[in-house]
Design a protein around this motif. Sequence first.
Motif, PDB file in Angstrom:
ATOM      1  N   GLY A   1      23.431  18.924  12.602  1.00 56.34           N
ATOM      2  CA  GLY A   1      24.740  19.128  12.505  1.00 56.34           C
ATOM      3  C   GLY A   1      25.644  18.299  13.667  1.00 56.34           C
ATOM      4  N   THR A   2      25.141  18.241  14.928  1.00 53.76           N
ATOM      5  CA  THR A   2      26.165  17.778  16.003  1.00 53.76           C
ATOM      6  C   THR A   2      26.183  16.234  15.896  1.00 53.76           C
ATOM      7  OG1 THR A   2      25.277  19.603  17.334  1.00 53.76           O
ATOM      8  CG2 THR A   2      26.245  17.660  18.493  1.00 53.76           C
ATOM      9  N   VAL A   3      25.111  15.550  15.617  1.00 52.20           N
ATOM     10  CA  VAL A   3      24.914  14.124  15.521  1.00 52.20           C
ATOM     11  C   VAL A   3      25.762  13.800  14.187  1.00 52.20           C
ATOM     12  CG1 VAL A   3      23.399  12.077  15.198  1.00 52.20           C
ATOM     13  CG2 VAL A   3      22.742  13.967  16.794  1.00 52.20           C
TER      14      VAL A   3
ATOM     15  N   THR B   1      14.609  13.215  13.919  1.00 52.87           N
ATOM     16  CA  THR B   1      15.101  14.398  13.235  1.00 52.87           C
ATOM     17  C   THR B   1      16.380  14.660  13.767  1.00 52.87           C
ATOM     18  OG1 THR B   1      14.399  16.356  11.858  1.00 52.87           O
ATOM     19  CG2 THR B   1      14.356  16.584  14.484  1.00 52.87           C
ATOM     20  N   ALA B   2      16.680  14.555  15.049  1.00 60.20           N
ATOM     21  CA  ALA B   2      17.810  15.005  15.594  1.00 60.20           C
ATOM     22  C   ALA B   2      19.113  14.145  15.191  1.00 60.20           C
ATOM     23  CB  ALA B   2      17.699  14.572  17.244  1.00 60.20           C
TER      24      ALA B   2
ATOM     25  N   SER C   1      16.444  20.415   1.475  1.00 54.40           N
ATOM     26  CA  SER C   1      16.416  20.091   3.145  1.00 54.40           C
ATOM     27  C   SER C   1      18.071  19.813   3.410  1.00 54.40           C
ATOM     28  CB  SER C   1      15.591  18.951   3.455  1.00 54.40           C
ATOM     29  OG  SER C   1      15.683  18.505   4.570  1.00 54.40           O
ATOM     30  N   GLY C   2      18.628  20.492   4.258  1.00 51.92           N
ATOM     31  CA  GLY C   2      19.866  20.229   4.999  1.00 51.92           C
ATOM     32  C   GLY C   2      19.764  18.836   5.631  1.00 51.92           C
ATOM     33  N   HIS C   3      18.807  18.741   6.363  1.00 50.75           N
ATOM     34  CA  HIS C   3      18.786  17.260   7.201  1.00 50.75           C
ATOM     35  C   HIS C   3      18.791  16.363   6.190  1.00 50.75           C
ATOM     36  CE1 HIS C   3      18.234  19.638  10.797  1.00 50.75           C
ATOM     37  NE2 HIS C   3      17.870  18.428  11.432  1.00 50.75           N
TER      38      HIS C   3
ATOM     39  N   ILE D   1      28.941  11.286  14.162  1.00 52.63           N
ATOM     40  CA  ILE D   1      29.105  10.106  13.362  1.00 52.63           C
ATOM     41  C   ILE D   1      30.461  10.065  12.576  1.00 52.63           C
ATOM     42  CG2 ILE D   1      28.037   8.722  11.658  1.00 52.63           C
ATOM     43  CD1 ILE D   1      25.228   9.590  12.790  1.00 52.63           C
ATOM     44  N   VAL D   2      30.765  11.206  11.970  1.00 48.48           N
ATOM     45  CA  VAL D   2      31.796  11.465  10.831  1.00 48.48           C
ATOM     46  C   VAL D   2      32.898  11.296  11.730  1.00 48.48           C
ATOM     47  CG1 VAL D   2      32.841  12.957   9.402  1.00 48.48           C
ATOM     48  CG2 VAL D   2      30.448  12.601   9.256  1.00 48.48           C
TER      49      VAL D   2
END
Length: 267
Positions: free
Chosen positions: A99-101, A94-95, A164-166, A105-106
């Motif tokens: 947002g950080t990951v 799920t990590a 779901s935001g994720h 990546i972006v």
Amino acid sequence: MDERRSEKRGKLSAYSTPVYKALRASVEKAGTLAGALGIFLLAGLLVAALGTWIFEEVADNVTAGATQSFDVSVIRWMGAHHSKTLDAVMVEVTALGTGTVVMMIVAVAGLFLVLTQHKYSAILLLVSTFGGLVLNGILKLGFNRPRPSIFLPEVNTVSSSFPSGHAMSAAIVYGTVAYLAARLHRRRWARVLVMTAAFIVIVLISVSRLYLGVHYPSDVVGGVAIGLAWAAFCMATLEAIQKFAARRDPKILQEEKPAPGGPPAGS
């Protein structure tokens, strides 16, 4: 007997020939349209329309409470099949959608695209990502659905549940990165491999949100659907801009060509 058969075939041919010609003409026209617009543009428009329709259907059912019974039963089943090993795995999975990951990546993908002079692709990645974050925030405020409380979640949450935001971020970022990689690569097997890997990551992140008890199935389905719809809309917009711009200045797409090496595209 043979004369009767010939007569029947003649009558059948009289009706079938115009239909056959119409079908053949429509296929040829569709093929011409696909060639003119491009497969990525057509695919983007289709995915955007389908994703939007799925999201609307899910959202209507969530608002009406029609999904609640199914949602709760799935979360309870997930809660009954926990283990320490799976807990650890799902927290790590799920990590990948946090947002950080996602921002890392972006950032890395965007920097690579800029350094390799694929500026239009870099713009697409940034617009789809940050536009998706804004869209998710608006949707969460609009629906304001409470989080599941079936069992104690394994991770902390701060926003509402639907969509779901994720799942939405995973669909947008991983889907867009895979699209850009496939678009810039010449080998078909590599394009399929990249898209398949992105699909697997999106599914795993979505399942992890259910397993950890922080989202209902309808939250995840809605997030993936609208995420893919938004990403596909951005992809189709990029393709359309480049198609029309290339008519005025064919040199505009020179920097967006696939990576050198290997057989021509479509192989």
